[in-house]
Structure formats: C-alpha cells, structure tokens
Design a protein around this motif. Structure first.
Motif, mmCIF file in Angstrom:
data_model
loop_
_atom_site.group_PDB
_atom_site.id
_atom_site.type_symbol
_atom_site.label_atom_id
_atom_site.label_comp_id
_atom_site.label_asym_id
_atom_site.label_seq_id
_atom_site.Cartn_x
_atom_site.Cartn_y
_atom_site.Cartn_z
ATOM 1 N N ASN A 252 126.688 27.017 43.567
ATOM 2 C CA ASN A 252 126.840 25.354 43.938
ATOM 3 C C ASN A 252 126.645 24.689 42.565
ATOM 4 O O ASN A 252 126.232 25.304 41.316
ATOM 5 C CB ASN A 252 125.899 24.895 44.932
ATOM 6 C CG ASN A 252 124.474 25.382 44.746
ATOM 7 O OD1 ASN A 252 123.941 25.172 43.714
ATOM 8 N ND2 ASN A 252 123.926 26.190 45.583
ATOM 9 N N GLY A 253 126.278 23.399 42.378
ATOM 10 C CA GLY A 253 126.303 22.502 41.407
ATOM 11 C C GLY A 253 124.755 22.883 40.711
ATOM 12 O O GLY A 253 124.579 22.330 39.709
ATOM 13 N N LYS A 254 123.847 23.662 41.542
ATOM 14 C CA LYS A 254 122.489 23.654 41.137
ATOM 15 C C LYS A 254 122.295 25.111 40.664
ATOM 16 O O LYS A 254 121.458 25.288 39.894
ATOM 17 C CB LYS A 254 121.449 23.370 41.939
ATOM 18 C CG LYS A 254 121.501 21.796 42.276
ATOM 19 C CD LYS A 254 120.249 21.249 43.153
ATOM 20 C CE LYS A 254 120.252 19.960 43.261
ATOM 21 N NZ LYS A 254 119.021 19.480 44.001
ATOM 22 N N THR A 255 122.977 26.171 41.154
ATOM 23 C CA THR A 255 122.424 27.611 40.936
ATOM 24 C C THR A 255 123.899 28.412 41.062
ATOM 25 O O THR A 255 124.677 28.119 41.833
ATOM 26 C CB THR A 255 121.181 27.985 41.614
ATOM 27 O OG1 THR A 255 120.968 29.224 41.220
ATOM 28 C CG2 THR A 255 121.607 28.121 43.347
ATOM 29 N N GLY A 256 123.548 29.658 40.494
ATOM 30 C CA GLY A 256 124.772 30.488 40.524
ATOM 31 C C GLY A 256 124.317 32.042 40.723
ATOM 32 O O GLY A 256 123.285 32.346 41.314
ATOM 33 N N TYR A 258 122.231 33.722 38.793
ATOM 34 C CA TYR A 258 121.030 34.127 38.406
ATOM 35 C C TYR A 258 120.005 33.697 39.514
ATOM 36 O O TYR A 258 118.803 34.320 39.434
ATOM 37 C CB TYR A 258 120.633 33.582 36.960
ATOM 38 C CG TYR A 258 121.521 34.083 36.021
ATOM 39 C CD1 TYR A 258 121.861 35.611 35.760
ATOM 40 C CD2 TYR A 258 122.175 33.299 35.041
ATOM 41 C CE1 TYR A 258 122.472 36.029 34.697
ATOM 42 C CE2 TYR A 258 122.858 33.842 34.025
ATOM 43 C CZ TYR A 258 123.108 34.962 33.569
ATOM 44 O OH TYR A 258 124.067 35.622 33.020
ATOM 45 N N GLY A 259 120.349 32.633 40.247
ATOM 46 C CA GLY A 259 119.459 32.688 41.620
ATOM 47 C C GLY A 259 118.429 31.451 41.286
ATOM 48 O O GLY A 259 117.878 31.235 42.466
ATOM 49 N N GLY A 260 118.238 31.089 40.220
ATOM 50 C CA GLY A 260 117.026 29.991 39.941
ATOM 51 C C GLY A 260 115.885 30.251 40.510
ATOM 52 O O GLY A 260 115.179 29.424 40.827
ATOM 53 N N TYR A 261 115.447 31.566 40.612
ATOM 54 C CA TYR A 261 114.146 32.221 40.795
ATOM 55 C C TYR A 261 113.922 31.907 42.242
ATOM 56 O O TYR A 261 112.580 31.641 42.784
ATOM 57 C CB TYR A 261 112.896 31.618 39.980
ATOM 58 C CG TYR A 261 113.183 31.932 38.614
ATOM 59 C CD1 TYR A 261 112.871 33.378 38.157
ATOM 60 C CD2 TYR A 261 113.267 31.265 37.575
ATOM 61 C CE1 TYR A 261 112.861 33.811 37.132
ATOM 62 C CE2 TYR A 261 113.356 31.583 36.211
ATOM 63 C CZ TYR A 261 113.395 32.875 36.093
ATOM 64 O OH TYR A 261 113.349 33.321 34.819
ATOM 65 N N GLN A 262 114.935 31.686 43.073
ATOM 66 C CA GLN A 262 114.716 31.133 44.647
ATOM 67 C C GLN A 262 114.625 32.297 45.445
ATOM 68 O O GLN A 262 114.973 33.545 45.163
ATOM 69 C CB GLN A 262 115.727 30.565 45.314
ATOM 70 C CG GLN A 262 116.112 29.023 44.342
ATOM 71 C CD GLN A 262 115.179 28.052 44.679
ATOM 72 O OE1 GLN A 262 114.908 27.809 45.650
ATOM 73 N NE2 GLN A 262 114.489 27.900 43.531
ATOM 74 N N PRO A 263 113.720 32.364 46.650
ATOM 75 C CA PRO A 263 113.722 33.574 47.599
ATOM 76 C C PRO A 263 115.402 33.629 48.129
ATOM 77 O O PRO A 263 116.281 32.933 48.126
ATOM 78 C CB PRO A 263 112.962 32.704 48.746
ATOM 79 C CG PRO A 263 113.137 31.392 48.574
ATOM 80 C CD PRO A 263 113.351 31.080 47.145
ATOM 81 N N TRP A 264 115.340 34.964 48.768
ATOM 82 C CA TRP A 264 116.571 35.516 49.057
ATOM 83 C C TRP A 264 117.531 34.318 49.866
ATOM 84 O O TRP A 264 118.598 34.254 49.702
ATOM 85 C CB TRP A 264 116.747 36.765 49.656
ATOM 86 C CG TRP A 264 116.543 38.009 48.746
ATOM 87 C CD1 TRP A 264 115.084 38.599 48.651
ATOM 88 C CD2 TRP A 264 117.421 38.343 47.823
ATOM 89 N NE1 TRP A 264 115.394 39.515 47.565
ATOM 90 C CE2 TRP A 264 116.571 39.440 47.072
ATOM 91 C CE3 TRP A 264 118.710 38.070 47.609
ATOM 92 C CZ2 TRP A 264 117.632 39.988 46.201
ATOM 93 C CZ3 TRP A 264 119.378 38.806 46.639
ATOM 94 C CH2 TRP A 264 118.709 39.659 46.136
ATOM 95 N N SER A 265 116.852 33.970 50.689
ATOM 96 C CA SER A 265 117.448 32.743 51.895
ATOM 97 C C SER A 265 117.988 31.652 51.003
ATOM 98 O O SER A 265 118.980 31.058 51.405
ATOM 99 C CB SER A 265 116.452 32.272 52.777
ATOM 100 O OG SER A 265 115.608 31.829 52.322
ATOM 101 N N SER A 266 117.484 31.483 50.053
ATOM 102 C CA SER A 266 117.975 30.024 49.374
ATOM 103 C C SER A 266 118.958 30.421 47.867
ATOM 104 O O SER A 266 119.258 29.485 47.232
ATOM 105 C CB SER A 266 116.909 29.442 48.756
ATOM 106 O OG SER A 266 116.095 28.992 49.809
ATOM 107 N N ARG A 267 119.308 31.722 47.635
ATOM 108 C CA ARG A 267 119.945 32.019 46.518
ATOM 109 C C ARG A 267 121.537 31.760 46.636
ATOM 110 O O ARG A 267 121.918 31.967 48.071
ATOM 111 C CB ARG A 267 119.640 33.485 46.269
ATOM 112 C CG ARG A 267 118.269 33.773 45.651
ATOM 113 C CD ARG A 267 118.137 35.363 45.252
ATOM 114 N NE ARG A 267 118.799 35.689 44.272
ATOM 115 C CZ ARG A 267 117.957 35.711 42.942
ATOM 116 N NH1 ARG A 267 116.884 35.203 42.891
ATOM 117 N NH2 ARG A 267 118.818 36.183 41.907
ATOM 118 N N ALA A 268 121.927 31.482 45.850
ATOM 119 C CA ALA A 268 123.583 31.525 45.942
ATOM 120 C C ALA A 268 124.181 32.998 46.301
ATOM 121 O O ALA A 268 125.279 32.993 47.118
ATOM 122 C CB ALA A 268 124.088 31.031 44.520
#
Length: 350
Positions: A252-256, A258-268
C-alpha cells in the motif's frame, strides 16, 4: 506422468508441551484424525525424535516407523531448519538464534557451528536408516545483512560469502551423498538461498554438487514478487520437496515487501492458510505434475489469523482436493487413428 503424494504435514508448527502435541504418538494420532497420510518430523524437537539415537539405532528407527504405521502414516522426511541455520550464521544474528542450540554451546559461535554441522551429519545417517531419499533444511545466512547494496558492497564480498557458505556445506553434502540422500534447501528470505539466482550461485560454488536441491515453498516467492510458476519451469529438476503454504502480498502507500517492522497481521506480505491467500495452487499442482514430481505435498501451516486446528483440517482437505491423479489414457483415444505408414504417406500426398 506421476501422481503427487499427499497430504502430509510438517509437525513443527503444531508441536507443544501439552497432549497430544508433546509426543510423536499423540501427534501421529492427531494428524491421522485430521486426514493426513504422512508427517514431516522436525529433527530438533526432542519431544518427537532423538536425532542421535535415530542415526545410531535401527531398532529405534523401526520403533518410530511403527508408531506412525499404527496410525496409518508414513514419514516424508526429516527437517533440520534450526540446525541448518546455525551452520552459517552472521554475527548479527548470534543472540536471536542462540536459542536454536543447546545451552552448552550458546555464546560460542564456533562451538555452536560445530554442533550444527554434527547435527546435519547425524541427520544424513538417520535419513538413511529411515529409508528416506530427501532431507529438508535451511542454508543459513552470512550475507543477508548486505541484501541491499548500500553502503556499497566491498569488492568481492558476495563472492567470499558464497565461497564460505559452500566451504561449510560441502562436507555435509558429501555426507548425505554417502547415504544416498538429497539435501533440499528451503528457498526463504533471510537465508542466503532466497531466490533462484542465489540457489544457482550456491550450486555453482559447491561445484554443482549432485545432492544440492530445492524445497519448493511458493509462499516465500509470493512475498518477494517472484513468478512462482515460472520458477518451477526453471528449477523443476532440482525441486525434490514441496511445502504447501499460502501467502498474500498487498502493498500500500505506507509499506511493501520489507513490512515496516509490523506484526504479521499488519504486514503487506503475510502467510495464510491454504486457500486464504493469493497463491494459485491449482496451477502449481498442474505444473509439478507435468514435470513428473512424485514427492509429497506437505502442509506447513503458518497463518496470523486462523485457528491451527481449523488450518490443519482444512489444509489436509485442500491438498487432497488439489492432487491430480494422473490418467493412464488420453482423453481423445476414442477418435485416435493408429499407426499406418502407408496411410500417413497418403495423408501427406506422397
């Protein structure tokens, strides 16, 4: 053509400290009840197997096979992902990965690496005792911190990394060769073997070792934006093992990627239960069948949303529904003209 075998299940993600998940007998009964016909055993989990004992004792191996047979199951292979990771580990991962090894070798990278290598040598012998022809593992990672070339790579860094990786793995590959067993590396981000080109480079670094092969898991290709069907076209001769694991990649417009260090449920990019993601498994099973892959289709269940019990039950059915029982006749045999040289010449006008 050959029919893919299945469904199998990798026990690693389901094993636990409470019954039935804390013993092989308990897990075998659970797997059979879910509809599986085979299991893949993680060689690091002492609740399920004693790897050293399996390497040394045929009686012990026969006991394990007897436990599985009691539940109508067979063994697809042994897996040594955690030990394989420690064969080649960059210092940046020393502390996070230390828990993969026993306490007596932690905080000592050289001793830990020696232990990991010994574990793979045991796995080679154990695989032979089980009558297996394939083993699944990770390559480890020396170069992953340098995935993106900035700061710029010093000249020769990548070449040296693959040379060292091959130096560590070649004696292990030789040991598996002596036992008649292929080593199937799971192509996986964070591993030095994470796509087709890195596998090719490693294979070349080993002198095209005849036991160096691939464990195909399309989920890891989906999350890298790799064409996972054409991948089969390129590497079908090396694909000796197959994990059925789904994934979705929704940048999306915020992450791709690399995942932005997000938890699995929030990763692209995230893993899903089979059928819940974006992977075209009908095409995968067709492609593998067309190339005569007759190994096991093994569920590796990883999903950040679904209950594992549901994932296992649905996964067994999903694999069964996708296996193509190959035909022994052509669909157009009813109108076939059989060989007649003179007729063929007349048709051609000669």
């Amino acid at each position: 053509m050959k029919t893919i075998k299945g469904p199998g299940v990798f026990l690693a993600q389901f094993a636990g400290d409470s019954a039935p998940f804390n013993t092989l007998d308990g897990m075998a009964g659970w797997a059979a009840e879910k509809g599986f016909r085979a299991v893949e055993i993680p060689s690091w989990d002492s609740r399920l197997i004693d790897l050293k004992k399996a390497a040394e004792s045929q009686t012990y191996v026969d006991e394990i096979l007897g436990v599985l047979d009691k539940h109508g199951l067979v063994l697809t292979d042994l897996a040594s992902h955690l030990q394989g990771q420690l064969v080649a580990l960059h210092p940046a991962f020393d502390l996070p990965a230390d828990s993969f090894a026993p306490a007596e070798v932690r905080n000592d990278p050289r001793l830990r690496q020696r232990w990991a290598t010994e574990q793979l040598l045991l796995a080679a012998k154990a695989s032979r005792r089980f009558g297996l022809t394939k083993h699944v593992t990770f390559s480890g990672t020396l170069l992953w911190p340098y995935l993106y070339p900035y700061p710029q790579w010093p000249e020769g860094l990548i070449e040296e990394g693959f040379s060292e990786l091959a130096r560590r793995w070649t004696p292990i590959l030789n040991a598996f060769d002596e036992q008649g067993v292929d080593v199937c590396y799971e192509i996986h981000p964070t591993e030095d073997l994470h796509d087709g080109l890195t596998f090719e480079r490693f294979l070349a670094s080993t002198g095209n070792h005849p036991r160096c092969h691939i464990m195909y898991d399309p989920s890891h290709l989906v999350l890298q934006g790799i064409d996972y069907l054409t991948y089969i076209d390129h590497y079908h001769q090396h694909i000796k093992a197959f994990h059925v694991k789904d994934a979705e990649f929704r940048p999306n417009g915020k992450t791709g990627a690399y995942g932005g260090y997000q938890p699995w449920s929030s990763r692209a990019g995230r893993f899903r239960s089979p059928g819940d993601g974006q992977t075209d498994f009908a095409a995968i099973f067709s492609r593998l069948t067309g190339y005569d892959f007759d190994g096991w289709a093994v569920l590796e269940w990883e999903c950040c949303f679904k209950n594992p019990e549901d994932g296992a039950r649905e996964g067994a059915r999903f694999i069964s529904d996708h296996i193509i029982r190959v035909t022994d006749k052509s669909f157009d045999d009813f109108c076939k003209s059989y060989a007649d040289s003179s007729l063929n010449r007349k048709i051609l006008g000669v």
